[in-house]
Design a protein around this motif. Structure first.
Motif, PDB file in Angstrom:
ATOM      1  N   GLU A  50     -46.639  44.595 -16.654  1.00 40.52           N
ATOM      2  CA  GLU A  50     -46.481  46.183 -16.062  1.00 40.52           C
ATOM      3  C   GLU A  50     -45.394  46.468 -15.329  1.00 40.52           C
ATOM      4  N   LEU A  51     -44.227  47.214 -15.621  1.00 38.71           N
ATOM      5  CA  LEU A  51     -43.022  48.380 -15.658  1.00 38.71           C
ATOM      6  C   LEU A  51     -43.603  49.096 -14.850  1.00 38.71           C
ATOM      7  N   ALA A  52     -43.084  49.698 -13.717  1.00 39.66           N
ATOM      8  CA  ALA A  52     -43.096  50.458 -13.025  1.00 39.66           C
ATOM      9  C   ALA A  52     -41.684  51.158 -12.009  1.00 39.66           C
ATOM     10  N   LEU A  53     -41.500  52.386 -12.533  1.00 39.87           N
ATOM     11  CA  LEU A  53     -40.032  52.551 -12.318  1.00 39.87           C
ATOM     12  C   LEU A  53     -39.844  53.855 -11.613  1.00 39.87           C
ATOM     13  N   ALA A  54     -38.802  54.381 -11.332  1.00 44.05           N
ATOM     14  CA  ALA A  54     -38.838  55.996 -10.681  1.00 44.05           C
ATOM     15  C   ALA A  54     -38.470  56.629 -11.720  1.00 44.05           C
ATOM     16  N   GLU A  55     -38.802  57.864 -11.932  1.00 44.98           N
ATOM     17  CA  GLU A  55     -37.752  58.947 -13.124  1.00 44.98           C
ATOM     18  C   GLU A  55     -36.829  59.139 -12.182  1.00 44.98           C
ATOM     19  N   PRO A  56     -36.211  59.249 -13.714  1.00 42.28           N
ATOM     20  CA  PRO A  56     -34.143  60.047 -13.004  1.00 42.28           C
ATOM     21  C   PRO A  56     -33.954  60.856 -12.292  1.00 42.28           C
ATOM     22  N   ASP A  57     -35.222  61.753 -12.465  1.00 42.97           N
ATOM     23  CA  ASP A  57     -35.051  62.952 -12.089  1.00 42.97           C
ATOM     24  C   ASP A  57     -35.353  62.895 -10.508  1.00 42.97           C
ATOM     25  N   SER A  58     -35.716  61.870 -10.201  1.00 40.60           N
ATOM     26  CA  SER A  58     -35.960  61.401  -8.292  1.00 40.60           C
ATOM     27  C   SER A  58     -34.583  61.344  -7.823  1.00 40.60           C
ATOM     28  N   PHE A  59     -33.558  60.706  -8.493  1.00 39.86           N
ATOM     29  CA  PHE A  59     -32.339  60.453  -8.064  1.00 39.86           C
ATOM     30  C   PHE A  59     -31.667  62.167  -7.984  1.00 39.86           C
ATOM     31  N   VAL A  60     -30.200  61.433  -7.702  1.00 34.73           N
ATOM     32  CA  VAL A  60     -28.820  62.482  -7.962  1.00 34.73           C
ATOM     33  C   VAL A  60     -27.798  62.080  -8.385  1.00 34.73           C
ATOM     34  N   GLY A  61     -27.147  62.827  -8.415  1.00 26.96           N
ATOM     35  CA  GLY A  61     -25.369  61.944  -9.225  1.00 26.96           C
ATOM     36  C   GLY A  61     -26.072  60.953  -9.861  1.00 26.96           C
ATOM     37  N   ASP A  62     -24.777  59.382  -9.154  1.00 26.64           N
ATOM     38  CA  ASP A  62     -24.867  58.279 -10.692  1.00 26.64           C
ATOM     39  C   ASP A  62     -25.772  58.152 -10.433  1.00 26.64           C
ATOM     40  N   ASP A  63     -26.733  58.074  -8.866  1.00 22.40           N
ATOM     41  CA  ASP A  63     -28.286  57.092  -8.897  1.00 22.40           C
ATOM     42  C   ASP A  63     -28.727  58.061 -10.267  1.00 22.40           C
ATOM     43  N   GLN A  64     -28.960  59.105 -10.707  1.00 20.73           N
ATOM     44  CA  GLN A  64     -29.261  59.306 -11.759  1.00 20.73           C
ATOM     45  C   GLN A  64     -29.504  59.021 -12.996  1.00 20.73           C
ATOM     46  N   LYS A  65     -28.175  58.800 -13.126  1.00 20.89           N
ATOM     47  CA  LYS A  65     -27.100  58.130 -14.371  1.00 20.89           C
ATOM     48  C   LYS A  65     -28.123  56.949 -14.476  1.00 20.89           C
ATOM     49  N   VAL A  66     -27.129  56.035 -13.545  1.00 18.22           N
ATOM     50  CA  VAL A  66     -28.275  54.729 -13.675  1.00 18.22           C
ATOM     51  C   VAL A  66     -29.511  54.486 -13.625  1.00 18.22           C
ATOM     52  N   GLN A  67     -30.302  55.328 -13.026  1.00 17.93           N
ATOM     53  CA  GLN A  67     -31.923  55.515 -13.786  1.00 17.93           C
ATOM     54  C   GLN A  67     -32.483  55.917 -15.540  1.00 17.93           C
ATOM     55  N   GLN A  68     -31.484  56.515 -15.999  1.00 17.39           N
ATOM     56  CA  GLN A  68     -31.616  56.804 -16.956  1.00 17.39           C
ATOM     57  C   GLN A  68     -30.703  55.386 -18.234  1.00 17.39           C
ATOM     58  N   ALA A  69     -30.247  54.571 -17.515  1.00 18.45           N
ATOM     59  CA  ALA A  69     -29.874  53.572 -17.994  1.00 18.45           C
ATOM     60  C   ALA A  69     -30.543  53.123 -17.879  1.00 18.45           C
ATOM     61  N   ILE A  70     -31.866  52.517 -17.017  1.00 20.81           N
ATOM     62  CA  ILE A  70     -32.268  51.948 -17.064  1.00 20.81           C
ATOM     63  C   ILE A  70     -33.255  52.207 -18.404  1.00 20.81           C
ATOM     64  N   ILE A  71     -33.873  53.288 -18.038  1.00 18.31           N
ATOM     65  CA  ILE A  71     -35.182  53.742 -19.138  1.00 18.31           C
ATOM     66  C   ILE A  71     -34.715  53.846 -19.875  1.00 18.31           C
ATOM     67  N   ASP A  72     -33.248  53.685 -20.777  1.00 16.26           N
ATOM     68  CA  ASP A  72     -33.013  53.739 -21.903  1.00 16.26           C
ATOM     69  C   ASP A  72     -32.762  52.232 -22.529  1.00 16.26           C
ATOM     70  N   LEU A  73     -32.375  51.137 -21.185  1.00 15.88           N
ATOM     71  CA  LEU A  73     -32.188  50.060 -21.547  1.00 15.88           C
ATOM     72  C   LEU A  73     -33.356  49.848 -21.726  1.00 15.88           C
ATOM     73  N   VAL A  74     -34.928  50.259 -21.518  1.00 18.59           N
ATOM     74  CA  VAL A  74     -36.496  49.208 -21.230  1.00 18.59           C
ATOM     75  C   VAL A  74     -36.793  49.869 -23.277  1.00 18.59           C
ATOM     76  N   GLU A  75     -36.019  51.119 -23.640  1.00 15.19           N
ATOM     77  CA  GLU A  75     -37.059  51.921 -24.770  1.00 15.19           C
ATOM     78  C   GLU A  75     -36.024  51.187 -25.969  1.00 15.19           C
ATOM     79  N   GLY A  76     -34.570  51.173 -25.567  1.00 15.91           N
ATOM     80  CA  GLY A  76     -34.397  49.630 -26.020  1.00 15.91           C
ATOM     81  C   GLY A  76     -33.526  48.688 -26.769  1.00 15.91           C
ATOM     82  N   THR A  77     -34.527  48.139 -25.968  1.00 13.12           N
ATOM     83  CA  THR A  77     -34.309  46.726 -25.647  1.00 13.12           C
ATOM     84  C   THR A  77     -36.076  46.063 -26.693  1.00 13.12           C
TER      85      THR A  77
END
Length: 125
Positions: A50-77
Motif C-alpha cells: 500500500e502506498l502513502a504519499l503527500a499530495e503535490p499541493d502540500s508543497f511549493v516550488g520545485d518540491d511540488q514538481k518533485v512530488q507530482q513527478a513521483i505521482i506521475d511515476l506511480v501512475e505510469g509504471t
C-alpha cells in the motif's frame, strides 16, 4: 544528481519505523502506517504494497514538481520494481530510497517496505 537507493535486510523484522531526521512515526506495529507523515517522507510503500504519499499541493516550488513527478511515476509504471528503478532520478540528491526487507517467514516469502526520506526539509505550503 539523483537520490540514493539502499536495500537493508532486517534480520528479525521491524516493528516501528520513524523518520531519521525528526523522529516522527512512519509505521508502528500498534497503529500501522501513519495517517500523516512528516515532510521528510516523500512516499512510503508498506509491507502489503500500500502506498502513502503527500499530495503535490502540500508543497511549493520545485518540491511540488518533485512530488507530482513521483505521482506521475506511480501512475505510469507497471510494477513497484519499475517505479523503484525510476524514482531516484526524480528525487533530489538529499533523498534516500530505503528498501527494508524482512527475511522469509514461514510461508517462504520475504516482505519489503520502501520509504523515501528527504533529509533536507522540502518547502511545504
Amino acid at each position: 544528481m539523483p537520490a540514493s537507493r539502499a536495500r537493508v535486510e532486517v534480520e528479525h523484522g521491524l516493528d516501528d519505523l520513524h523518520c531519521p531526521v525528526c523522529a516522527a512515526p512512519v509505521y508502528t506495529a500498534a497503529d500501522g502506517p501513519s495517517e500523516q507523515t512528516c515532510e521528510h517522507v516523500r512516499f512510503f510503500i508498506d509491507w502489503e504494497g500500500e502506498l502513502a504519499l503527500a499530495e503535490p499541493d502540500s508543497f511549493v516550488g520545485d518540491d511540488q514538481k518533485v512530488q507530482q513527478a513521483i505521482i506521475d511515476l506511480v501512475e505510469g509504471t507497471e510494477s513497484w520494481d519499475d517505479f523503484l528503478d525510476k524514482v531516484p532520478a526524480v528525487l533530489p540528491a538529499s533523498a534516500l530510497v530505503l528498501e527494508l526487507v524482512h527475511p522469509a517467514g514461514r510461508d517462504g516469502e520475504e516482505a519489503t517496505a520502501v520509504v523515501a526520506f528527504d533529509f533536507t526539509a522540502p518547502d511545504i505550503a
